[in-house]
Scaffold this motif. Structure first.
Motif, PDB file in Angstrom:
ATOM      1  N   THR A 158       0.798  -1.223   0.000  1.00 38.34           N
ATOM      2  CA  THR A 158       0.000   0.000   0.000  1.00 38.34           C
ATOM      3  C   THR A 158       0.833   1.277   0.000  1.00 38.34           C
ATOM      4  OG1 THR A 158      -0.181  -0.143   2.417  1.00 38.34           O
ATOM      5  CG2 THR A 158      -1.990  -1.057   1.131  1.00 38.34           C
ATOM      6  N   ALA A 159       2.139   1.171   0.215  1.00 37.06           N
ATOM      7  CA  ALA A 159       2.991   2.361   0.149  1.00 37.06           C
ATOM      8  C   ALA A 159       3.118   2.887  -1.273  1.00 37.06           C
ATOM      9  CB  ALA A 159       4.374   2.059   0.715  1.00 37.06           C
ATOM     10  N   ARG A 160       2.565   2.133  -2.231  1.00 37.49           N
ATOM     11  CA  ARG A 160       2.557   2.622  -3.618  1.00 37.49           C
ATOM     12  C   ARG A 160       1.665   3.860  -3.734  1.00 37.49           C
ATOM     13  NH1 ARG A 160       1.373  -1.477  -8.661  1.00 37.49           N
ATOM     14  NH2 ARG A 160       1.591   0.015 -10.384  1.00 37.49           N
ATOM     15  N   ASN A 161       0.500   3.811  -3.134  1.00 33.02           N
ATOM     16  CA  ASN A 161      -0.515   4.878  -3.052  1.00 33.02           C
ATOM     17  C   ASN A 161      -0.278   6.068  -3.976  1.00 33.02           C
ATOM     18  OD1 ASN A 161       1.355   6.522  -1.349  1.00 33.02           O
ATOM     19  ND2 ASN A 161       0.841   5.067   0.272  1.00 33.02           N
ATOM     20  N   PHE A 162      -0.135   7.264  -3.414  1.00 30.95           N
ATOM     21  CA  PHE A 162       0.048   8.475  -4.216  1.00 30.95           C
ATOM     22  C   PHE A 162       1.491   8.648  -4.699  1.00 30.95           C
ATOM     23  CE2 PHE A 162      -4.120   9.623  -2.998  1.00 30.95           C
ATOM     24  CZ  PHE A 162      -4.524  10.719  -3.750  1.00 30.95           C
ATOM     25  N   ASN A 163       2.386   7.782  -4.258  1.00 35.76           N
ATOM     26  CA  ASN A 163       3.777   7.954  -4.647  1.00 35.76           C
ATOM     27  C   ASN A 163       3.996   7.844  -6.144  1.00 35.76           C
ATOM     28  OD1 ASN A 163       5.652   8.428  -2.353  1.00 35.76           O
ATOM     29  ND2 ASN A 163       4.653   6.602  -1.523  1.00 35.76           N
ATOM     30  N   ALA A 164       3.323   6.894  -6.786  1.00 35.81           N
ATOM     31  CA  ALA A 164       3.551   6.686  -8.215  1.00 35.81           C
ATOM     32  C   ALA A 164       3.138   7.898  -9.058  1.00 35.81           C
ATOM     33  CB  ALA A 164       2.851   5.416  -8.679  1.00 35.81           C
ATOM     34  N   PRO A 165       1.896   8.408  -8.929  1.00 35.50           N
ATOM     35  CA  PRO A 165       1.550   9.599  -9.722  1.00 35.50           C
ATOM     36  C   PRO A 165       2.320  10.841  -9.310  1.00 35.50           C
ATOM     37  CG  PRO A 165      -0.249   9.035  -8.230  1.00 35.50           C
ATOM     38  CD  PRO A 165       0.722   7.897  -8.186  1.00 35.50           C
ATOM     39  N   ALA A 166       2.604  10.979  -8.000  1.00 37.14           N
ATOM     40  CA  ALA A 166       3.350  12.162  -7.545  1.00 37.14           C
ATOM     41  C   ALA A 166       4.747  12.194  -8.150  1.00 37.14           C
ATOM     42  CB  ALA A 166       3.432  12.184  -6.022  1.00 37.14           C
ATOM     43  N   ALA A 167       5.369  11.025  -8.290  1.00 37.05           N
ATOM     44  CA  ALA A 167       6.729  10.976  -8.824  1.00 37.05           C
ATOM     45  C   ALA A 167       6.817  11.518 -10.240  1.00 37.05           C
ATOM     46  CB  ALA A 167       7.243   9.536  -8.792  1.00 37.05           C
ATOM     47  N   THR A 168       5.727  11.394 -10.998  1.00 40.10           N
ATOM     48  CA  THR A 168       5.789  11.762 -12.414  1.00 40.10           C
ATOM     49  C   THR A 168       5.519  13.230 -12.689  1.00 40.10           C
ATOM     50  OG1 THR A 168       3.440  11.294 -12.881  1.00 40.10           O
ATOM     51  CG2 THR A 168       4.983   9.442 -12.987  1.00 40.10           C
ATOM     52  N   CYS A 169       4.886  13.934 -11.757  1.00 44.93           N
ATOM     53  CA  CYS A 169       4.391  15.278 -12.089  1.00 44.93           C
ATOM     54  C   CYS A 169       5.337  16.403 -11.702  1.00 44.93           C
ATOM     55  CB  CYS A 169       3.017  15.511 -11.473  1.00 44.93           C
ATOM     56  SG  CYS A 169       2.999  15.775  -9.693  1.00 44.93           S
ATOM     57  N   GLY A 170       6.474  16.092 -11.099  1.00 38.46           N
ATOM     58  CA  GLY A 170       7.414  17.140 -10.715  1.00 38.46           C
ATOM     59  C   GLY A 170       8.436  17.405 -11.810  1.00 38.46           C
ATOM     60  N   LYS A 171       8.820  18.650 -11.961  1.00 38.71           N
ATOM     61  CA  LYS A 171       9.900  18.979 -12.898  1.00 38.71           C
ATOM     62  C   LYS A 171      11.204  18.319 -12.442  1.00 38.71           C
ATOM     63  CE  LYS A 171       7.795  23.442 -14.004  1.00 38.71           C
ATOM     64  NZ  LYS A 171       7.921  24.927 -13.884  1.00 38.71           N
ATOM     65  N   ILE A 172      11.343  18.177 -11.126  1.00 40.69           N
ATOM     66  CA  ILE A 172      12.430  17.402 -10.525  1.00 40.69           C
ATOM     67  C   ILE A 172      11.804  16.430  -9.543  1.00 40.69           C
ATOM     68  CG2 ILE A 172      14.476  17.472  -9.045  1.00 40.69           C
ATOM     69  CD1 ILE A 172      15.057  20.251 -10.128  1.00 40.69           C
ATOM     70  N   CYS A 173      12.211  15.170  -9.592  1.00 41.22           N
ATOM     71  CA  CYS A 173      11.713  14.166  -8.656  1.00 41.22           C
ATOM     72  C   CYS A 173      12.872  13.634  -7.824  1.00 41.22           C
ATOM     73  CB  CYS A 173      11.027  13.018  -9.388  1.00 41.22           C
ATOM     74  SG  CYS A 173      10.547  11.648  -8.305  1.00 41.22           S
ATOM     75  N   ILE A 174      12.704  13.684  -6.503  1.00 41.42           N
ATOM     76  CA  ILE A 174      13.680  13.106  -5.579  1.00 41.42           C
ATOM     77  C   ILE A 174      12.990  11.971  -4.837  1.00 41.42           C
ATOM     78  CG2 ILE A 174      15.266  13.511  -3.674  1.00 41.42           C
ATOM     79  CD1 ILE A 174      15.308  16.446  -4.426  1.00 41.42           C
ATOM     80  N   ALA A 175      13.603  10.794  -4.881  1.00 43.32           N
ATOM     81  CA  ALA A 175      13.030   9.622  -4.221  1.00 43.32           C
ATOM     82  C   ALA A 175      13.938   9.164  -3.094  1.00 43.32           C
ATOM     83  CB  ALA A 175      12.834   8.488  -5.221  1.00 43.32           C
ATOM     84  N   GLU A 176      13.341   8.901  -1.938  1.00 43.96           N
ATOM     85  CA  GLU A 176      14.087   8.260  -0.859  1.00 43.96           C
ATOM     86  C   GLU A 176      13.658   6.800  -0.808  1.00 43.96           C
ATOM     87  OE1 GLU A 176      12.129   9.063   3.356  1.00 43.96           O
ATOM     88  OE2 GLU A 176      12.525  10.954   2.332  1.00 43.96           O
ATOM     89  N   VAL A 177      14.638   5.911  -0.688  1.00 47.38           N
ATOM     90  CA  VAL A 177      14.366   4.480  -0.777  1.00 47.38           C
ATOM     91  C   VAL A 177      15.084   3.748   0.341  1.00 47.38           C
ATOM     92  CG1 VAL A 177      14.054   4.621  -3.271  1.00 47.38           C
ATOM     93  CG2 VAL A 177      16.294   4.048  -2.352  1.00 47.38           C
ATOM     94  N   GLU A 178      14.651   2.525   0.579  1.00 50.74           N
ATOM     95  CA  GLU A 178      15.293   1.720   1.613  1.00 50.74           C
ATOM     96  C   GLU A 178      16.526   0.996   1.099  1.00 50.74           C
ATOM     97  OE1 GLU A 178      12.468  -0.620   3.888  1.00 50.74           O
ATOM     98  OE2 GLU A 178      10.862   0.758   3.330  1.00 50.74           O
ATOM     99  N   GLU A 179      16.578   0.787  -0.221  1.00 50.45           N
ATOM    100  CA  GLU A 179      17.707   0.055  -0.789  1.00 50.45           C
ATOM    101  C   GLU A 179      17.923   0.478  -2.231  1.00 50.45           C
ATOM    102  OE1 GLU A 179      19.104  -4.608  -1.475  1.00 50.45           O
ATOM    103  OE2 GLU A 179      17.002  -4.129  -1.046  1.00 50.45           O
ATOM    104  N   ILE A 180      19.181   0.680  -2.610  1.00 44.30           N
ATOM    105  CA  ILE A 180      19.556   0.935  -3.990  1.00 44.30           C
ATOM    106  C   ILE A 180      20.357  -0.267  -4.483  1.00 44.30           C
ATOM    107  CG2 ILE A 180      20.819   2.416  -5.594  1.00 44.30           C
ATOM    108  CD1 ILE A 180      20.305   4.754  -3.736  1.00 44.30           C
ATOM    109  N   VAL A 181      19.895  -0.851  -5.584  1.00 40.14           N
ATOM    110  CA  VAL A 181      20.529  -2.060  -6.124  1.00 40.14           C
ATOM    111  C   VAL A 181      21.139  -1.747  -7.487  1.00 40.14           C
ATOM    112  CG1 VAL A 181      18.945  -3.565  -4.868  1.00 40.14           C
ATOM    113  CG2 VAL A 181      18.363  -2.822  -7.189  1.00 40.14           C
ATOM    114  N   PRO A 182      22.032  -2.594  -7.968  1.00 40.88           N
ATOM    115  CA  PRO A 182      22.673  -2.332  -9.266  1.00 40.88           C
ATOM    116  C   PRO A 182      21.679  -2.387 -10.425  1.00 40.88           C
ATOM    117  CG  PRO A 182      23.930  -3.931  -7.976  1.00 40.88           C
ATOM    118  CD  PRO A 182      22.623  -3.763  -7.286  1.00 40.88           C
TER     119      PRO A 182
END
Length: 234
Positions: free
Chosen positions: A171-195
């Motif tokens: 459920t953490a997907r919620n508004f995150n997916a559409p919000a990520a697309t509408c910014g001129k700049i998008c900054i995402a904080e994540v629990e893990e970054i993989v190759p």
């Protein structure tokens, strides 16, 4: 392009300015970009217009920015968990633009897709429709809603690869997916970054082309309303 930054403050450096618009992901306290919100508070930027499903709670999430008087206007669907929000709105200190939940999500999605506006029947005959264009389709009245494009998007994802492809968890997907697309700049904080190549392409929720900067960190993940009951003894 290196999209990974060492901290929220570093990722926001050169991005923030007074009077800017921000789309924030999350629903209640589920999947909110808590590290970025805290860094925005520390920056001191002010007169913000923030589009988010809700305004956090007193003392956490977007509620921190309300307490520090950095928010000029909220574009939201639900604000019932925040007493400070209520106080500021009723005293005339805070502007509020209510959007039905689906309309707000679609405004973000449309803005990210380059769609300037869309018609919806939601809100017809209510204060939501005041001042908006009305049009009939197949005998039913619809109102025109504008797609949303903001100066910045801040979102919280479960996992990302180094190119910024995002995966949300449940459920953490919620508004995150559409919000990520509408910014001129998008900054995402994540629990893990993989190759690169570690994420199955079919599992990607937001393509990295939308994401400009990434951070990782420890998240508190508060529970908005904790409800418990006594253990039943057999």
């Amino acid at each position: 392009m290196n999209k990974t930054y060492p901290s929220a403050a570093a990722a926001l450096d050169g991005v923030l300015f007074d009077g800017m618009t921000i789309a924030a992901g999350g629903f209640g306290l589920c999947g909110i970009p808590e590290l970025l919100i805290a860094a925005i508070r520390e920056s001191g930027v002010k007169n913000l217009t923030i589009a988010s499903n809700n305004a956090g709670t007193d003392g956490f999430g977007l509620g921190q920015l309300l307490e520090s008087r950095q928010v000029k206007k909220m574009i939201a669907s639900y604000v019932g968990e925040n007493a400070e929000f209520m106080r500021q709105y009723l005293s005339g200190e805070l502007e509020l633009e209510f959007n039905p939940q689906g309309t707000l999500a679609e405004r973000m999605r449309a803005g990210g897709a380059g769609i300037p506006g869309f018609y919806t029947a939601t809100g017809v005959g209510t204060v939501i429709a005041e001042g908006k264009e009305h049009k009939d389709f197949d005998g039913r009245t619809y109102i025109l809603e504008r797609g949303m494009v903001t100066d910045l998007s801040i979102v919280k994802a479960w996992k990302a690869d180094t190119s910024g492809n995002l995966v949300f968890r449940k459920t953490a997907r919620n508004f995150n997916a559409p919000a990520a697309t509408c910014g001129k700049i998008c900054i995402a904080e994540v629990e893990e970054i993989v190759p690169m190549g570690s994420i199955d392409p079919d599992h990607i929720h937001v393509p990295g082309i939308y994401v400009h900067r990434l951070i990782t960190g420890q998240h508190e993940k508060r529970i908005e309303q904790r409800t418990v009951r006594k253990r039943e003894v057999a």
